[in-house]
Every structure is written in structure tokens, then in C-alpha cells.
Design a protein around this motif. Structure first.
Motif, PDB file in Angstrom:
ATOM      1  N   PHE A 226       0.941  12.556  35.935  1.00 37.42           N
ATOM      2  CA  PHE A 226       1.164  11.222  35.370  1.00 37.42           C
ATOM      3  C   PHE A 226       0.251  11.055  34.163  1.00 37.42           C
ATOM      4  O   PHE A 226      -0.972  11.192  34.275  1.00 37.42           O
ATOM      5  N   ILE A 227       0.872  10.768  33.019  1.00 38.26           N
ATOM      6  CA  ILE A 227       0.171  10.722  31.729  1.00 38.26           C
ATOM      7  C   ILE A 227       0.154   9.295  31.222  1.00 38.26           C
ATOM      8  O   ILE A 227       1.107   8.531  31.408  1.00 38.26           O
ATOM      9  N   ASP A 228      -0.942   8.942  30.564  1.00 35.43           N
ATOM     10  CA  ASP A 228      -1.113   7.608  30.014  1.00 35.43           C
ATOM     11  C   ASP A 228      -0.043   7.312  28.967  1.00 35.43           C
ATOM     12  O   ASP A 228       0.400   8.190  28.232  1.00 35.43           O
ATOM     13  N   GLY A 229       0.369   6.035  28.901  1.00 34.00           N
ATOM     14  CA  GLY A 229       1.402   5.637  27.949  1.00 34.00           C
ATOM     15  C   GLY A 229       1.000   5.819  26.499  1.00 34.00           C
ATOM     16  O   GLY A 229       1.868   5.898  25.626  1.00 34.00           O
ATOM     17  N   ALA A 270      10.600  17.861  32.121  1.00 36.09           N
ATOM     18  CA  ALA A 270      11.147  16.503  32.234  1.00 36.09           C
ATOM     19  C   ALA A 270      10.049  15.493  31.965  1.00 36.09           C
ATOM     20  O   ALA A 270       8.883  15.696  32.345  1.00 36.09           O
ATOM     21  N   VAL A 271      10.437  14.406  31.292  1.00 43.05           N
ATOM     22  CA  VAL A 271       9.532  13.287  31.019  1.00 43.05           C
ATOM     23  C   VAL A 271      10.282  12.010  31.373  1.00 43.05           C
ATOM     24  O   VAL A 271      11.387  11.774  30.878  1.00 43.05           O
ATOM     25  N   ARG A 282       5.607   9.776  34.498  1.00 41.33           N
ATOM     26  CA  ARG A 282       5.662  11.043  35.227  1.00 41.33           C
ATOM     27  C   ARG A 282       6.191  12.148  34.328  1.00 41.33           C
ATOM     28  O   ARG A 282       7.194  11.988  33.636  1.00 41.33           O
ATOM     29  N   VAL A 283       5.508  13.299  34.363  1.00 37.82           N
ATOM     30  CA  VAL A 283       5.897  14.480  33.602  1.00 37.82           C
ATOM     31  C   VAL A 283       5.942  15.659  34.565  1.00 37.82           C
ATOM     32  O   VAL A 283       5.007  15.876  35.344  1.00 37.82           O
ATOM     33  N   LEU A 284       7.058  16.407  34.527  1.00 40.99           N
ATOM     34  CA  LEU A 284       7.230  17.577  35.377  1.00 40.99           C
ATOM     35  C   LEU A 284       7.014  18.834  34.554  1.00 40.99           C
ATOM     36  O   LEU A 284       7.598  18.993  33.473  1.00 40.99           O
TER      37      LEU A 284
END
Length: 343
Positions: A226-229, A270-271, A282-284
Motif C-alpha cells: 500500500f503506497i501513499d497517495g 496492478a495499481v 494497493r499495488v500488486l
């Protein structure tokens, strides 16, 4: 007497005071360090990254941890597995027995009765068709009235309706019998039983109750982070990443991934388009097959294990990166995307 002899020397004490060699060496060391640090901040490259924390999961929902549910109501008659048992596709897990031990026998008897009714209806239909054929021949020969011929046709329609009704009843009986007969819950695919969630023969269960937790084998692992916006706008499919797994020894330098030790390559697959309730995206990240080091075996990095990922972005000077971090600015856009956004 010349002029030099007439003029007395001044500041003789100051002339005798000299700068200590230690201070002079310290000054030169500080000067060289300052210049070296300035050159380092200006010319040393730093690879910007978008950092996120998460866990190991899989893309295919069929390959994730799943619940084994009861197909019919009843009680647990026999367990074929226990916690940690390895199973193959089709292996029995548990047998469920109905609370009425004579239920299957009664369903079988009911099916036999319905089958006899179907046979009788089919025989009656065959007879009605023979009568209709004879009535048609007599009517065409002028030896029978039209009404008799029409009555024979109506009789066929009635018999066909009875046959259809008996066939539907037989199908329902077969479904009920199959549901009660197939009371052995089997493994959907190769894997292992993580935990059993039901009791023994004294426990009554309903259809749909969770009996066990099953984890498939051979699933393709991905890292879900999970990456910051602030940074997610620069992350796209195909970006490379470096991953550090929990419990795996590693020395990470996010700005210089080439000198990192114990990290593994990944590719963003995927993002998410919308944020999670926490405000992060969420980033895969899947395994980078072209990387020199393959991901650790599943026994070392299992599903659910924690991981941290660094998505690799643009290369900038170290001084710019420090200034950006102090001002909480987002990373640099790639040159092509920067021009596109300007338009």
C-alpha cells in the motif's frame, strides 16, 4: 645609523605566535570535506522510489486461503484429515451424516415409487398414441366421428403432461438423493489443511457452515503493498521494484539498489484506481523472472508474510532528493509524462 636601525620593531609578540599545525590540518580537512560533500550532493545520483508495506498474496482468488463448507446439514461422522494434513484434489476431508439414519433409504424408496409412476405414465402415453392412430384411421375411412378422434388427441396431451410431471418429480428425487448421498466433502485441489473448525459427532452443522480452512499448493505469489497517495500517481504497470521479505536478511539502499543485499526483483502488475479506507492505494508486484535472484522458496516466504517494496522511479541528484524529502514534494515525473501533463 641607517633607518632600519633607527625604527624599532613592532608587534614582536604577534610575530612569534604561529597557527598550530593541528588547526591547519583540521581546516584543510574541513575544507576538503565540505567540497567533497558539495560535489556529492550535486553529482551523486539517487534513484527515487515509492515505498509501501504489505504482505505476500496471490492474484488468482482460487489460489488463496479458502474455507471448506458443509454441503448438507447433519453431524460430523468422520474426519479424514487433521491440522496440517497434505491433500490432493478429490481426497476426502470429512464425512457428514444426517441426523435421521434412515433418510437415504426413504429417499431411495421414494425414488423407486416415482420411477414406477413414470413408467406407468409412459405406458399410458404409448396406449393413448395407439388409440389416436386407430381413431385417425377410422376417421379418415369415415367409420368414426371427428369427436372421437379429437378425444384421442386430448388424451395424448394429458398423458404427455403426466409423463412430464413424473419426470420432474423423479429429477427432484434424484437431486435430493444425490445431495444426501454425497456427504463426503473433498479437497478442491492440491494443498494442505490449515485448521479444522468443526467438532465431532456431537456437533450439528448446517449447510454452508465452515468445516476447515484450506490453503492450495503451487499458487503464484505476488506482493500486495500500500503506497501513499502522494507517490502512487507515478507508479504504473511494468515498473520495476525491489522487495525485502520479513525474516530474510537484507541490507537495503533504496537510492542505490545495485549495492543492496538480500532484496529481490519485482514488476508492478496492478495499481488500484481507488484508495483503501486508510487513504493508501494497493499495488500488486509479481516476481521479476529476469532478475538474477529468484524469490525465496515458499517455505521461507509463505502467504501472509510481511514485505516491503520500493518501486523504482527516476534518477536525481542526492541534494535534490534531500530537498524534496524536507519539503514533502512528490518524486520526479518521467520526461515523457511530464511533457504530456504540461499539454
Amino acid at each position: 645609523m641607517n633607518a632600519s636601525q633607527r625604527t624599532p620593531h613592532r608587534f614582536t609578540a604577534l610575530e612569534t605566535v604561529k597557527v598550530p599545525r593541528v588547526m591547519r590540518a583540521t581546516f584543510y580537512m574541513l575544507l576538503v570535506g565540505f567540497l567533497a560533500g558539495l560535489a556529492f550532493l550535486i553529482y551523486a545520483p539517487w534513484l527515487q522510489t515509492a515505498t509501501g508495506r504489505g504482505a505476500v498474496t496471490t492474484l488468482n482468488p482460487n489460489e488463496r486461503k479458502q474455507d471448506i463448507n458443509a454441503l448438507v446439514p447433519g453431524r460430523i461422522e468422520e474426519w479424514y484429515v487433521r491440522d496440517g494434513s497434505a491433500v490432493e484434489k478429490g481426497d476426502p476431508i470429512v464425512r457428514i451424516a444426517d441426523i435421521d439414519p434412515q433418510l437415504i433409504e426413504r429417499l431411495q424408496a421414494e425414488r423407486q415409487q416415482v420411477d414406477l409412476q413414470l413408467q406407468a405414465a409412459q405406458s399410458a402415453l404409448a396406449t393413448a398414441r395407439l388409440d389416436e392412430r386407430r381413431s385417425r384411421e377410422l376417421f379418415e375411412a369415415g367409420l368414426a366421428a371427428r369427436r372421437d378422434y379429437e378425444q384421442a388427441q386430448i388424451r395424448i396431451a394429458e398423458m404427455e403432461g403426466r409423463v412430464a410431471a413424473a419426470q420432474a418429480t423423479l429429477n427432484r428425487a434424484d437431486v435430493s438423493l444425490s445431495r444426501q448421498s454425497v456427504q463426503i466433502v473433498r479437497a478442491p485441489r492440491d494443498g494442505f489443511i490449515q485448521s479444522l473448525n468443526a467438532g465431532d459427532s456431537a456437533t450439528y452443522i448446517n449447510a454452508g457452515d465452515v468445516l476447515a480452512t484450506f490453503v492450495p499448493d503451487g499458487a503464484e505469489r505476488v506482493v500486495e503493498v500500500f503506497i501513499d497517495g502522494r507517490d502512487v500517481a507515478l507508479v504504473k504497470r511494468g515498473d520495476r521494484a525491489r522487495i525485502m521479505f520479513e525474516g530474510w536478511p537484507a541490507v537495503q539502499f533504496s537510492g542505490w539498489p545495485s549495492v543492496a543485499v538480500g532484496t529481490f526483483g519485482g514488476i508492478v502488475v496492478a495499481v488500484d484506481q481507488s484508495a483503501q479506507p486508510s487513504g493508501r492505494f494497493r499495488v500488486l508486484i509479481a516476481e521479476d523472472k529476469s532478475d538474477a535472484h529468484a524469490w525465496p522458496e515458499e517455505r521461507f516466504v509463505r502467504f501472509g508474510a510481511k514485505a516491503q517494496a520500493w518501486v523504482l522511479l527516476e534518477t536525481v541528484p542526492v541534494g535534490y532528493e534531500i530537498w524534496r524529502q524536507l519539503n514533502n514534494f512528490p518524486p520526479e515525473l518521467p520526461p515523457g509524462e511530464d511533457a504530456a501533463q504540461t499539454r
